[in-house]
Design a protein around this motif. Structure first.
Motif, mmCIF file in Angstrom:
data_model
loop_
_atom_site.group_PDB
_atom_site.id
_atom_site.type_symbol
_atom_site.label_atom_id
_atom_site.label_comp_id
_atom_site.label_asym_id
_atom_site.label_seq_id
_atom_site.Cartn_x
_atom_site.Cartn_y
_atom_site.Cartn_z
ATOM 1 N N ASP A 57 60.105 -9.575 -14.297
ATOM 2 C CA ASP A 57 60.618 -10.944 -14.380
ATOM 3 C C ASP A 57 59.914 -11.791 -15.442
ATOM 4 O O ASP A 57 60.265 -12.965 -15.612
ATOM 5 C CB ASP A 57 60.504 -11.627 -13.017
ATOM 6 C CG ASP A 57 61.400 -10.974 -11.977
ATOM 7 O OD1 ASP A 57 62.432 -10.395 -12.373
ATOM 8 O OD2 ASP A 57 61.051 -11.016 -10.787
ATOM 9 N N ILE A 58 58.941 -11.230 -16.119
ATOM 10 C CA ILE A 58 58.304 -11.922 -17.242
ATOM 11 C C ILE A 58 59.130 -11.641 -18.493
ATOM 12 O O ILE A 58 59.329 -10.482 -18.875
ATOM 13 C CB ILE A 58 56.852 -11.451 -17.448
ATOM 14 C CG1 ILE A 58 55.964 -11.880 -16.270
ATOM 15 C CG2 ILE A 58 56.294 -11.972 -18.772
ATOM 16 C CD1 ILE A 58 55.547 -13.315 -16.291
ATOM 17 N N ARG A 59 59.600 -12.701 -19.168
ATOM 18 C CA ARG A 59 60.494 -12.520 -20.306
ATOM 19 C C ARG A 59 59.763 -12.394 -21.639
ATOM 20 O O ARG A 59 60.279 -11.789 -22.590
ATOM 21 C CB ARG A 59 61.468 -13.709 -20.377
ATOM 22 C CG ARG A 59 62.412 -13.799 -19.184
ATOM 23 C CD ARG A 59 63.386 -12.644 -19.137
ATOM 24 N NE ARG A 59 64.096 -12.494 -20.404
ATOM 25 C CZ ARG A 59 65.135 -13.235 -20.783
ATOM 26 N NH1 ARG A 59 65.608 -14.173 -19.949
ATOM 27 N NH2 ARG A 59 65.731 -13.034 -21.935
ATOM 28 N N SER A 60 58.590 -13.003 -21.744
ATOM 29 C CA SER A 60 57.857 -12.938 -23.010
ATOM 30 C C SER A 60 56.364 -12.990 -22.742
ATOM 31 O O SER A 60 55.923 -13.441 -21.674
ATOM 32 C CB SER A 60 58.259 -14.092 -23.945
ATOM 33 O OG SER A 60 57.747 -15.323 -23.470
ATOM 34 N N ILE A 61 55.593 -12.526 -23.730
ATOM 35 C CA ILE A 61 54.136 -12.545 -23.662
ATOM 36 C C ILE A 61 53.602 -13.154 -24.954
ATOM 37 O O ILE A 61 53.991 -12.751 -26.051
ATOM 38 C CB ILE A 61 53.551 -11.124 -23.497
ATOM 39 C CG1 ILE A 61 53.927 -10.527 -22.140
ATOM 40 C CG2 ILE A 61 52.030 -11.140 -23.677
ATOM 41 C CD1 ILE A 61 53.229 -11.147 -20.950
#
Length: 498
Positions: free
Chosen positions: A219-223
């Motif tokens: 569910d993390i879209r970007s880093i």
């Protein structure tokens, strides 16, 4: 050993989490443990992401006016209470108070930029692109985004990312450095006071275990990441493999070329300011001076004279330079000084001999100047990340540029000269992302974007500025036709513009 534990901040409150693991947080000027910090488990990261996902359901659709109002309130609170944050940074990182305040000021620039989110995320519109057909674009938030920030700027670097991300409508899970974690919690509390809804900004503390959990979380879209080059490459490869957008900023070995026509007093001041600010623990620090032979001796003399006036010690005592972040890092940096003579270099000023104004147990290493460093030495090649300034002697402009362009890093560089032609050649010929002309630390202002070349930056998108808003949004193109009452009939042919 203190019993105080820095907890995670999730859904608007401190949260202990499931993990019992902790690690010590030191006061580097005292050399003592100030507190412990909780280290997140994957389950703790899941909890933070779940809170951010729930918050996105409303924050992602919040009006530009609402988001702007919160950012303005946060900006006013941060500016009014910046002395509190500076004291926290100095106590856990060690940098002097004036440097901590400077870090906050550069972070505030990005918050101020984010207050203009309406202008920075508006789309484009083409009326009647085809007869009766309009085409327009909209920018929408990504969702939950992850930020992994370094120890050397515990306020500024997170502000670079989360101010833009939140203003654009995303929700955030921040993993700050476990070496100086308290600034992140302080900013989270301030955001709540500014009216940010619970769950929009979350903080999980931890080590590699929590980093990997963020990289792999579906569910993390970007880093967004800042750190050493090996870890930046690791984050980029693993994050992109998991299907995320990634911007990963790595290490540096920044060169400053001093030509014979330069103002040597200005250049010497710049060498000291850019080499020893924050004890050299900056990815934009000048760590190599390329001195043309004709002025090298004079420049070394002027730099040495200025170094003699510096006072190293506790950042709360009005000193010029504080300690290094840990004893282990101090010892690692000192190891480069020890090996320099064996590589053929000359240690002109030895920071290991410093008499620091602070507790004897502090992690002290004074400003160090090493002359005639060969480019084959690790003293030249490695990112030392400490108060060590190397002088490499070159025979002219071309020699200096060749050395810069041969470096695997390409973060920042500078030239000192009064020759406009040489400066113009330099800015075009160096393969470095940020260039200073008589400016030693060319970190762009907030409405431009930060990022280097080569092993200093993994990914295509830079930090803050227009790049930052592009990174934290996704563009959607809409083709629209509203039919008038006279339309009718069937046509199975491929749609054509007319």
């Amino acid at each position: 050993m203190t019993d105080t534990v820095v907890e995670h901040w999730i859904a608007g409150a401190a949260w202990r989490g499931a993990s019992d693991r902790t690690t010590p947080v030191y006061n580097p000027a005292l050399g003592t443990v100030a507190r412990q910090v909780r280290l997140a488990s994957p389950a703790d990261v899941d909890h933070a992401v779940a809170a951010a996902s729930t918050a996105f359901e409303s924050w992602g659709g919040a009006s530009v006016a609402k988001r702007t109002a919160v950012m303005f309130a946060f900006r006013e609170l941060l500016n009014a209470r910046k002395d509190e944050l500076a004291a926290i940074i100095t106590a856990e990182h060690g940098k002097v108070l004036s440097d901590a305040l400077g870090e906050i000021a550069r972070g505030l620039e990005v918050v101020e930029l984010a207050c203009g989110v309406g202008a920075l995320t508006k789309g484009e519109y083409t009326e009647n692109a085809s007869t009766g057909v309009d085409v327009y674009t909209v920018r929408q938030p990504l969702g939950v985004v992850g930020i992994i920030s370094p120890f050397n700027f515990p306020a500024m670097v997170p502000l670079w990312f989360f101010a833009v991300a939140i203003a654009a409508g995303n929700t955030v899970v921040l993993k700050p450095s476990e070496k100086d974690p308290s600034a992140a919690n302080w900013m989270a509390e301030l955001f709540r006071e500014a009216g940010l809804p619970d769950g929009v900004f979350n903080v999980v503390h931890g080590d590699k275990e929590s980093v990997d959990a963020l990289l792999q979380h579906p569910d993390i879209r970007s880093i967004s990441f800042v750190g050493s080059t090996p870890i930046a490459q690791y984050v980029y490869e693993n994050g992109t493999r998991a299907g995320k957008r990634v911007q990963a900023f790595g290490g540096a070995k920044n060169h400053m070329l001093v030509l014979p026509d330069a103002d040597l007093d200005l250049a010497a001041d710049a060498c000291v300011n850019a080499g020893f600010g924050s004890a050299g623990e900056r990815c934009m620090a000048i760590s190599v001076v390329l001195a043309v032979d004709a002025v090298a001796d004079e420049l070394v003399t002027k730099v040495t004279e200025r170094m003699a006036t510096l006072r190293t010690g506790d950042g709360t005592r009005g000193c010029d330079m504080g300690p290094l972040i840990t004893a282990q890092h101090r010892d690692k940096v000192a190891g480069y000084i020890e090996r320099a003579p064996g590589d053929g270099a000359t240690v002109v000023v030895d920071g290991r001999d410093v008499a620091a104004d602070g507790a004897a147990e502090g992690f002290w290493l004074g400003p160090t100047l090493i002359d005639r460093v060969p480019v084959t030495s690790p003293v030249y090649a490695d990112e030392i990340f400490g108060p060590v300034l190397s002088i490499v002697r070159v025979d002219g402009y071309e020699h200096g540029v060749d050395i810069i362009n041969s470096s695997p890093y390409g973060n920042g560089t500078a030239i000192f000269t009064n020759d406009g032609g040489a400066a113009r050649r330099f800015q075009n010929e160096v393969t470095v992302g940020m260039v200073g002309i008589n400016v030693p630390i060319p970190v762009p202002v907030a409405y431009h974007s930060f990022g280097g070349f080569k092993a200093s930056h993994f990914g295509d998108v830079k930090a803050y500025g227009a790049h930052g808003f592009a990174f934290f949004t996704q563009e959607k193109a809409v083709t629209s036709r509203w039919l008038d009452p006279s339309h009718g009939g069937l046509n199975l042919g491929f749609p054509q513009h007319d």
